[in-house]
Design an enzyme around this catalytic site. Structure first.
Site, short mmCIF file in Angstrom:
data_model
loop_
_atom_site.label_atom_id
_atom_site.label_comp_id
_atom_site.label_asym_id
_atom_site.label_seq_id
_atom_site.Cartn_x
_atom_site.Cartn_y
_atom_site.Cartn_z
N SER A 57 -3.66 -23.53 6.84
CA SER A 57 -1.90 -23.51 8.33
C SER A 57 -1.72 -25.28 8.21
O SER A 57 -2.20 -25.39 7.40
CB SER A 57 -2.73 -23.68 9.76
OG SER A 57 -2.02 -24.07 10.63
N VAL A 62 -5.77 -31.08 5.33
CA VAL A 62 -5.90 -30.79 4.45
C VAL A 62 -4.81 -29.88 3.63
O VAL A 62 -4.36 -30.43 3.09
CB VAL A 62 -7.22 -29.88 4.09
CG1 VAL A 62 -8.33 -29.56 2.11
CG2 VAL A 62 -9.03 -30.67 4.37
N CYS A 63 -4.33 -29.34 4.43
CA CYS A 63 -2.96 -28.31 3.82
C CYS A 63 -1.93 -28.88 3.87
O CYS A 63 -1.14 -29.07 3.10
CB CYS A 63 -3.22 -26.67 4.87
SG CYS A 63 -4.10 -26.00 5.35
N ASP A 64 -1.76 -30.14 4.88
CA ASP A 64 -0.95 -31.53 4.67
C ASP A 64 -0.78 -31.97 3.38
O ASP A 64 -0.18 -32.28 2.67
CB ASP A 64 -0.78 -32.44 5.72
CG ASP A 64 0.33 -33.32 5.94
OD1 ASP A 64 1.15 -33.05 6.29
OD2 ASP A 64 0.46 -34.15 5.37
N THR A 67 0.21 -29.47 0.51
CA THR A 67 0.98 -29.34 0.22
C THR A 67 2.21 -30.35 -0.08
O THR A 67 2.77 -30.58 -0.54
CB THR A 67 1.95 -28.77 1.53
OG1 THR A 67 0.97 -28.12 1.95
CG2 THR A 67 2.84 -28.44 1.51
#
Length: 170
Positions: A57, A62-64, A67
């Site tokens: 998500s 971590v996803c932020d 990306t």
């Protein structure tokens, strides 16, 4: 019969569904949403090296970071490489996040409708209907040359190895 294997979310077991893809395999085609009505598939990126960054998500730390890191690297890789981020977030949430984060070099695509990407690439998480953090690098003929599927969702991928794998194909 679906293939299943174990991974973890904060140390708790989760189940990944789908094949365990390896370098040398042909990349499965996909249909992902660019927005609610428009879709994109593997053929839309024909002739390019593809670095596919999969995140559970976009609205998590971590996803932020993952990306944003690939957005920074995108300009260094040139026009023959496309970086695609796949998540199960709604396309509107992805667009909102990109605008707020200033992310403009990575193509964000949504696997929210049927989780078909996750199931085809072996990263669908059965318990939470998200896709496991992973990196796939595909050559210009859609052969997989690099795979990293994390065993623990909250860890970062090996950015340097993924970027190196993409650079080797340029």
């Amino acid at each position: 019969m679906s293939q299943e294997r174990q991974a973890a979310l904060k140390g708790n077991p989760i189940t990944l569904v789908g094949p365990e893809l390896k370098p040398g395999d042909s990349a499965p085609d996909f249909t992902l949403n660019k927005n609610l009505l428009e879709t994109s598939s593997l053929k839309d990126f024909a002739g390019k090296v593809k670095l596919i960054s999969v995140v559970p998500s976009i609205d998590t730390g971590v996803c932020d970071a993952q990306t944003r890191r690939f957005n920074e690297e995108a300009s260094k890789l040139g026009d023959n490489v496309v970086i695609i981020t796949v998540s199960a977030d709604l396309p509107m949430a992805q667009a909102r996040w990109c605008a707020a984060a200033g992310v403009d070099r990575v193509v964000l695509l949504s696997d929210y409708k049927e989780n078909s990407f996750g199931k085809a690439y072996g990263v669908f998480i059965k318990e939470v209907h998200l896709d496991m953090r992973a990196i796939f690098v595909l050559d210009t003929n859609d052969k997989i040359t690099y795979v990293e599927v994390l065993k623990e969702m909250t860890e970062h991928p090996d950015y340097e190895s993924a970027i190196s794998a993409a650079k080797q194909l340029i």
